[in-house]
Design an enzyme around this catalytic site. Sequence first.
Site, mmCIF file in Angstrom:
data_model
loop_
_atom_site.group_PDB
_atom_site.id
_atom_site.type_symbol
_atom_site.label_atom_id
_atom_site.label_comp_id
_atom_site.label_asym_id
_atom_site.label_seq_id
_atom_site.Cartn_x
_atom_site.Cartn_y
_atom_site.Cartn_z
ATOM 1 N N ASP A 10 11.583 37.460 66.742
ATOM 2 C CA ASP A 10 11.036 37.822 67.566
ATOM 3 C C ASP A 10 9.762 37.117 67.704
ATOM 4 O OD1 ASP A 10 9.321 39.922 68.946
ATOM 5 O OD2 ASP A 10 8.432 40.866 66.770
ATOM 6 N N HIS A 25 12.129 40.189 76.067
ATOM 7 C CA HIS A 25 11.923 41.320 75.688
ATOM 8 C C HIS A 25 12.370 42.202 75.920
ATOM 9 C CE1 HIS A 25 9.600 39.671 72.079
ATOM 10 N NE2 HIS A 25 9.500 41.302 71.747
ATOM 11 N N HIS A 64 15.917 42.007 75.919
ATOM 12 C CA HIS A 64 15.811 42.595 75.081
ATOM 13 C C HIS A 64 16.856 43.933 75.189
ATOM 14 C CE1 HIS A 64 14.263 45.329 71.476
ATOM 15 N NE2 HIS A 64 15.397 44.508 70.628
ATOM 16 N N HIS A 90 15.175 44.139 65.744
ATOM 17 C CA HIS A 90 14.385 44.279 66.931
ATOM 18 C C HIS A 90 15.100 42.105 66.844
ATOM 19 C CE1 HIS A 90 11.600 43.771 69.954
ATOM 20 N NE2 HIS A 90 10.664 42.768 69.453
#
Length: 379
Positions: free
Chosen positions: A169, A264, A267, A281
Site C-alpha cells: 500500500d 488505487h 486496484h 488491499h
Amino acid sequence: MRKAFISPSKYVQGENELLNLGYFIRTYGDSALLIAHPEDVERVKDKLDVTINKFNVTLVESGFHGECTRDEIKRLKELAREKKCSCTIGLGGGKAIDTAKCVAEGDALIIVPTIAATDAPTSHSAVIYTEEGAFEDYAYFKQSPSVVMIDTTVIANAPTRFLVSGMGDALSTYYEARATSRSFTKVNAGLPCGVHEGAAPVARGTKAALALAKLCYETLLEDGVNAKIACDSNQVTPALENIIETNILLSGLGFESGGLAAAHAIHNGLTVLPGTHHYFHGEKVAFSTIAQLVLENAPQAELNEVLEFCSAIGLPVCLADIGVNSITQEELLKVAQIACIPEESIHAMPFPITEEAVASAIAVADQIGREFKKSKGAL
C-alpha cells in the site's frame, strides 16, 4: 492556489506502548468506548488490564459486530452516550478503526492499530458498508484522529503478511502523490466534514506532503527487507520500527494530503475479478503500482527498482500473484471501465485517460511481471 494538509493531533509508537493507553484516555476523562473485534482484544488483554489499573480508567467493551454499518454506528453511539464515555478507541484492523471514526465524528478519538497493513489509521475518512459487507459510502470528519498509538511489539507478533501488504500500500504513495502534484489535482485533505467530494472546495497538495511521500518510498527501499525478516522472527528492530512508521504515518499523510492516482483506481477495478478476493488491499495495490508506471511510461530503471523491491519482500508483480491466472480482453476492459469512472482517482494522472490505455497498461504490466519472475527463476 488553495492547498491543504491534514494529520492526527498526535502520533506515538513504541514497544509496549499499549501500557500507556490509560494516559491518553485520562486526557479526556476516565472512560472510553472500546471498539474492537473480540480476538484483537484477547491478543492484548494483559496490556489493557495493566493500563486500566495503572491509570484507573474504565474500558467499555462494545461487542463490536465486525462491520462498519450505519446500524452498528448508531448502536455504538447510543452505548457511548448511555455509559457516558469520555472518548472512543478503535483497536484492531480497518473495520474497527473506521467504525470508531464514525462514532467519534472527529472528537476525542484514539486509534490503536494491531497490524500495519494499511495507511488508514491516520486519516479523517472512513468507509461505510452494508449489512452484507458491500461498499455503501465514504464519510469525512472535521479532523483526523486525536491520537494514533502504535504498540510495535503487537505489530511484530502479527503475521508478517500484514506488514508486507502494508508495504504494498505504501509503495504507491510517492508515485500517486507525484502524479497528483504534476496535474495539480485536488487532495482529500481539503474535504470538510459532512460534505461529499463533489461539493467540497478544491485544495491541492502541499510540498510537505510530497516530501513525506518521497520519504515513504525511500524508507521502503532502505528498510523493507530487514523489517520483514524482523517480523518473521517476531522481533522489534530499528528497521521494523521505521517500516511501521512508513506503512502507517508516512503513507497515511502522503495519500491523504498528497493524493491518489492510477494505482488505487486500478486496484478498485481489479476487485471485480473473483480471483483477487482472497488477497489483501496492499498486495493488489503493489501490482497496480506497476500498472501505473506502465501507464505513464516511467523510466525503465524506476520500473526495475519497483520490481526488485516487490520480489525481495514477496509482493505481487503479475496478475497470477493476486489470483488471476488468465484474463480475457473483455475482463481487462471491465477492470479498466471501473478504474476510469468519473469520480475515480485515476484522473489525477497528468495526461488524458482512456479505458483502452488502462487495459493495455494492466496487460503489459502483467507480462512484464511474468517475464521478470521468469528471469529470476520463479516461474
